[in-house]
Write a protein that holds these residues in place. Sequence first.
Motif, PDB file in Angstrom:
ATOM      1  N   THR A  24       0.965   5.140   0.515  1.00 53.79           N
ATOM      2  CA  THR A  24       0.225   6.253   1.080  1.00 53.79           C
ATOM      3  C   THR A  24       1.058   7.519   0.993  1.00 53.79           C
ATOM      4  O   THR A  24       2.264   7.477   0.713  1.00 53.79           O
ATOM      5  CB  THR A  24      -0.168   5.952   2.543  1.00 53.79           C
ATOM      6  N   LYS A  57      -5.308   2.194  -8.529  1.00 59.01           N
ATOM      7  CA  LYS A  57      -5.435   3.581  -8.044  1.00 59.01           C
ATOM      8  C   LYS A  57      -6.762   3.749  -7.319  1.00 59.01           C
ATOM      9  O   LYS A  57      -7.804   3.333  -7.816  1.00 59.01           O
ATOM     10  CB  LYS A  57      -5.367   4.559  -9.223  1.00 59.01           C
ATOM     11  N   GLN A  58      -6.695   4.371  -6.144  1.00 64.04           N
ATOM     12  CA  GLN A  58      -7.901   4.584  -5.347  1.00 64.04           C
ATOM     13  C   GLN A  58      -7.810   5.951  -4.681  1.00 64.04           C
ATOM     14  O   GLN A  58      -6.725   6.550  -4.596  1.00 64.04           O
ATOM     15  CB  GLN A  58      -8.039   3.470  -4.301  1.00 64.04           C
ATOM     16  N   TYR A  59      -8.946   6.451  -4.223  1.00 63.15           N
ATOM     17  CA  TYR A  59      -8.961   7.703  -3.474  1.00 63.15           C
ATOM     18  C   TYR A  59      -8.229   7.530  -2.140  1.00 63.15           C
ATOM     19  O   TYR A  59      -7.959   6.407  -1.690  1.00 63.15           O
ATOM     20  CB  TYR A  59     -10.399   8.136  -3.196  1.00 63.15           C
ATOM     21  N   HIS A  60      -7.923   8.654  -1.509  1.00 69.88           N
ATOM     22  CA  HIS A  60      -7.392   8.594  -0.154  1.00 69.88           C
ATOM     23  C   HIS A  60      -8.477   8.031   0.757  1.00 69.88           C
ATOM     24  O   HIS A  60      -9.663   8.332   0.579  1.00 69.88           O
ATOM     25  CB  HIS A  60      -6.983  10.000   0.310  1.00 69.88           C
ATOM     26  N   PRO A  61      -8.107   7.193   1.724  1.00 68.69           N
ATOM     27  CA  PRO A  61      -9.131   6.584   2.601  1.00 68.69           C
ATOM     28  C   PRO A  61      -9.987   7.584   3.365  1.00 68.69           C
ATOM     29  O   PRO A  61     -11.078   7.231   3.815  1.00 68.69           O
ATOM     30  CB  PRO A  61      -8.304   5.715   3.548  1.00 68.69           C
ATOM     31  N   VAL A 110      -3.139   5.002  -2.813  1.00 63.75           N
ATOM     32  CA  VAL A 110      -4.284   5.734  -2.270  1.00 63.75           C
ATOM     33  C   VAL A 110      -3.954   7.216  -2.152  1.00 63.75           C
ATOM     34  O   VAL A 110      -2.988   7.606  -1.513  1.00 63.75           O
ATOM     35  CB  VAL A 110      -4.736   5.149  -0.914  1.00 63.75           C
ATOM     36  N   ASN A 161     -11.819   2.081   5.626  1.00 60.75           N
ATOM     37  CA  ASN A 161     -11.795   2.081   4.165  1.00 60.75           C
ATOM     38  C   ASN A 161     -10.594   1.322   3.622  1.00 60.75           C
ATOM     39  O   ASN A 161     -10.712   0.519   2.689  1.00 60.75           O
ATOM     40  CB  ASN A 161     -11.787   3.511   3.632  1.00 60.75           C
ATOM     41  N   LEU A 162      -9.419   1.562   4.203  1.00 60.27           N
ATOM     42  CA  LEU A 162      -8.221   0.872   3.734  1.00 60.27           C
ATOM     43  C   LEU A 162      -8.362  -0.630   3.930  1.00 60.27           C
ATOM     44  O   LEU A 162      -8.016  -1.427   3.036  1.00 60.27           O
ATOM     45  CB  LEU A 162      -6.994   1.397   4.476  1.00 60.27           C
ATOM     46  N   TRP A 185     -10.644  -2.079   1.187  1.00 58.74           N
ATOM     47  CA  TRP A 185     -10.029  -2.156  -0.140  1.00 58.74           C
ATOM     48  C   TRP A 185      -8.992  -3.276  -0.213  1.00 58.74           C
ATOM     49  O   TRP A 185      -8.929  -4.018  -1.192  1.00 58.74           O
ATOM     50  CB  TRP A 185      -9.389  -0.812  -0.482  1.00 58.74           C
ATOM     51  N   VAL A 221       0.850  -1.182   0.000  1.00 57.39           N
ATOM     52  CA  VAL A 221       0.000   0.000   0.000  1.00 57.39           C
ATOM     53  C   VAL A 221       0.891   1.240   0.000  1.00 57.39           C
ATOM     54  O   VAL A 221       1.737   1.401   0.887  1.00 57.39           O
ATOM     55  CB  VAL A 221      -0.924   0.027   1.234  1.00 57.39           C
TER      56      VAL A 221
END
Length: 256
Positions: free
Chosen positions: A67, A220-224, A183, A101-102, A105, A65
């Motif tokens: 961050t 690719k994902q949004y910030h948690p 993220v 959220n993390l 995912w 992950v």
Amino acid sequence: MSYHKEEERLFSSWAERAKKLHESDDITKDGLLYRGEMWFDGFNQVRRPGDEEQQWEDASLRMLVLTKELNEDDGWDIRGESGRVPSPRLTCRTAQRFFPNLELWVYGLMNIPDRKVMSFSRADNQTRLQGFYENAPIARVNIKKHPDHRAVSNLVLQKYMYNYADLLTKQISLYNADIILCVGGQGIMVKFLGEYVYKDLEQFNEHVWFSPSTGVVVVKQYHPNYNVYGRKEMYSAMIDDYQAFLKANPSFPRQR
């Protein structure tokens, strides 16, 4: 291989580079998450080192992950993170948005029974998600290793990313992960990976990229902590794109 020894070497190099750049050498340590016993250190519920290195070596699916940074005034070793509330009651879990959220995912990306992803309704079980995140083979790496309670802009994040590009590349490559979940950062992490780490990285769809030569998947994902879209919406959009990738790439994950 001792992953933690390699991490410590990199952190030393990071601190030396920071001094040359006239920045603080207070470096936030990160990497392969500890899998030892849980304990309360007087402030937080944290993990001690355990068998995480052997677990990583034996894993059939490894998750890294990426961050942005640690939003704290002081640096601390996030390898010992638990994601739980700061309480001596070790059964408590966090109420913050970041970890739930993390955890969701990570669970969705790493659990593909019969190569089928889990729907939000099947995946979203708080106890199961927490237990999985605390025991699965996961590494977490911050792009910016200088702690700051203020959230940095993507422009500042890019500056750190490229000032330490060689060290960041070495750390990412160290883990030889199968899935890299990026993220936050609006795509600049994926761009960095394509420029420095996986030169053949190809975009598959909105959420998924793939490196054919290494077999590495980048998501690719949004910030948690992002709250414009709902928890279910963010998960479902990502997991549907991941399912499309799995259907098109039956050889993933690679065999070691």
